[in-house]
Write an enzyme that holds these catalytic residues in place. Sequence first.
Site, PDB file in Angstrom:
ATOM      1  N   HIS A 353      36.181 -56.453  11.714  1.00  0.00           N
ATOM      2  CA  HIS A 353      36.586 -57.034  10.431  1.00  0.00           C
ATOM      3  C   HIS A 353      35.429 -57.667   9.678  1.00  0.00           C
ATOM      4  CE1 HIS A 353      39.463 -58.047   7.484  1.00  0.00           C
ATOM      5  NE2 HIS A 353      40.509 -58.179   8.289  1.00  0.00           N
ATOM      6  N   ASP A 357      36.968 -53.968   6.045  1.00  0.00           N
ATOM      7  CA  ASP A 357      38.205 -54.648   5.694  1.00  0.00           C
ATOM      8  C   ASP A 357      39.397 -53.727   5.935  1.00  0.00           C
ATOM      9  OD1 ASP A 357      36.846 -56.943   4.951  1.00  0.00           O
ATOM     10  OD2 ASP A 357      36.633 -56.286   2.866  1.00  0.00           O
TER      11      ASP A 357
END
Length: 380
Positions: A353, A357
Amino acid sequence: KQWYQRRVAITAGVCIIVENQEDIAAFADYTAEAAPAAAAPAAAPTAPPPPPPPPAPSAAPPPPASPAPVAASPPSPTPDFAPDSRILASPMARTLAARKGIDLSKLASSGPDGVIRAADIEAAAAATPAAAPPAADSSVLPVTPSLQPDGSFTEIPLTGMRKAIAKRLTQSKQEVPHYYLTIDIAIDDLLGVRSKLNAAADGEYKLSVTDFLIKACSKALVDVPEANSQWAETSIKQFHNADISVAVATDSGLITPIVFTANKKGLQQINTDMNDLKEKAVSGKLQPHEFQGGTFTISNLGMMGIDHFTAVINPPQSCILAVGSPAKKLVPADNEKGFNVQTTMSVSLSCDHRVVDGAVGAKWLAKLKSYLENPLKMLL
């Protein structure tokens, strides 16, 4: 008990005992200072006169032998009291003080006559900051003792590969913020194209589903370069080519040989490279440059009957695709039966992450699905 001891003069009165309750009122105003002095003890009776001395003997007897010297007995030991033995404290207070390591001589009492109570100990413990536990040495791993009896197991020494796998994947799960995206992909058309190409190969090659996956992933990485990236602490490296690592199981452990620039290779070349890399991996002949690096990893357990799983990211990469086993499923359809039988494969994308995204991961999976469900697009 020591905690009830008081300093009282030896000749001082301690209490007055009466036989009848009615006599108590007579001593209502009694004070020790006004009491008459104690009567002197009666004189001892006069001793009888001594008997007359016996007549002197004609000859003096010989002097008695001197007694043997007697060793002096050691002095009686003085009772050894604890330093706080003369401190007035209740038994509960002493127990709590010993348990909490509190020095009674340094406490102020709140009880009657200066007696230290349990509440004083609790207050002192609350006011004393707890000592910080010693810092653990991070370089030394805790060793858990085995609960199995000797002879019930075999201890296998760690190989260099197993140590490397343990270190890298532990680092990945501890430092990389994983998240997972899963999608089902219909692969009937892909299986049809694969069958036709293999039939036309005349034994020159035999394409696998993994070959199509490598090609489709490389195409999707070129279309979505954000997924073809790595975290570099002060920057993000975004790669121009797709170097696809493929997990291969060996007797020594898992290794990930790399198909370099897969986005620029055809299915036949990818198949040739993979067969060569698998043979080297199983025989332990892979060179470091053939398995170190890569920008993306595929782990396919579908041939082992696993329907779905999620994989651990292979650092420093940012994504890994976990591929499950194809399965026949009924899907709604606008026909007489109202359904179609479809071959579906479940894939899960694990993403870092920090780099990828959720929207980017979803976009990349949509591209992959498009290529695998329409395999002819990979030829463009």
